[in-house]
Design an enzyme around this catalytic site. Structure first.
Site, mmCIF file in Angstrom:
data_model
loop_
_atom_site.group_PDB
_atom_site.id
_atom_site.type_symbol
_atom_site.label_atom_id
_atom_site.label_comp_id
_atom_site.label_asym_id
_atom_site.label_seq_id
_atom_site.Cartn_x
_atom_site.Cartn_y
_atom_site.Cartn_z
ATOM 1 N N CYS A 34 0.813 -1.215 0.000
ATOM 2 C CA CYS A 34 0.000 0.000 0.000
ATOM 3 C C CYS A 34 0.849 1.269 0.000
ATOM 4 O O CYS A 34 0.331 2.365 -0.140
ATOM 5 C CB CYS A 34 -0.931 0.008 1.203
ATOM 6 S SG CYS A 34 -0.036 -0.012 2.752
ATOM 7 N N ASP A 36 2.521 2.588 2.498
ATOM 8 C CA ASP A 36 2.578 3.311 3.765
ATOM 9 C C ASP A 36 3.930 3.083 4.435
ATOM 10 O O ASP A 36 4.403 1.954 4.523
ATOM 11 C CB ASP A 36 1.483 2.827 4.732
ATOM 12 C CG ASP A 36 0.083 3.173 4.232
ATOM 13 O OD1 ASP A 36 -0.060 4.212 3.570
ATOM 14 O OD2 ASP A 36 -0.855 2.415 4.527
ATOM 15 N N CYS A 59 -1.666 6.800 3.770
ATOM 16 C CA CYS A 59 -3.071 7.187 3.699
ATOM 17 C C CYS A 59 -3.554 7.774 5.029
ATOM 18 O O CYS A 59 -2.847 7.741 6.036
ATOM 19 C CB CYS A 59 -3.911 5.961 3.335
ATOM 20 S SG CYS A 59 -3.899 4.694 4.614
ATOM 21 N N CYS A 103 -3.005 -0.705 8.704
ATOM 22 C CA CYS A 103 -2.415 0.559 9.168
ATOM 23 C C CYS A 103 -2.167 0.515 10.676
ATOM 24 O O CYS A 103 -1.133 0.981 11.155
ATOM 25 C CB CYS A 103 -3.329 1.733 8.830
ATOM 26 S SG CYS A 103 -3.500 1.992 7.047
#
Length: 129
Positions: A34, A36, A59, A103
């Site tokens: 992703c 991150d 994000c 996350c």
């Protein structure tokens, strides 16, 4: 995607954002899938987290998770901070969409990395689960 008001608040007004000069430990983790990247900086005094800052490239959920995680471990002992789970971070944010749960995992992993970096800097054995 539906985010809770708490996620939006921590994304819009992140707590403890930045870095700590001469920090005692730093943990950096990333999720290539992703994109991150999360970095946690610790200042440790008497086995307690005196200060904690984060830098997150990612994000909104990643930024909110970092912000909430730093809030939850500030002032805690290293052992208490180590036990902070991704589930606890997500719950403190009033939930994360399933696709964004990774996350909160990053926040947990970054804290572990930072604590182990601190321990290594002190000449101590790193902790495992």
């Amino acid at each position: 995607m539906d985010y809770s008001a708490k996620v939006m608040d921590h994304f819009s007004n992140p707590r403890n954002m930045g870095s700590i000069e001469n920090c005692d430990g730093v943990g950096e983790v990333g999720n290539a899938k992703c994109g991150d990247i999360m970095k946690i900086f610790l200042k440790v005094e008497d086995d307690r987290i005196a200060d904690v800052k984060f830098q997150t490239f990612g994000c909104g959920a990643a930024i909110a998770s970092s912000s909430m995680a730093t809030e939850l471990i500030k002032g805690k002992t290293l052992k208490e901070a180590w036990k902070l789970s991704n589930k606890a971070v997500a719950e403190a944010l009033d939930g994360l969409p399933p696709i964004k749960m990774h996350c909160s995992m990053l926040a947990e992993e970054a804290i572990h990395e930072a604590i182990n970096d601190y321990l290594k800097n002190k000449g101590l054995e790193p902790w495992t689960e």
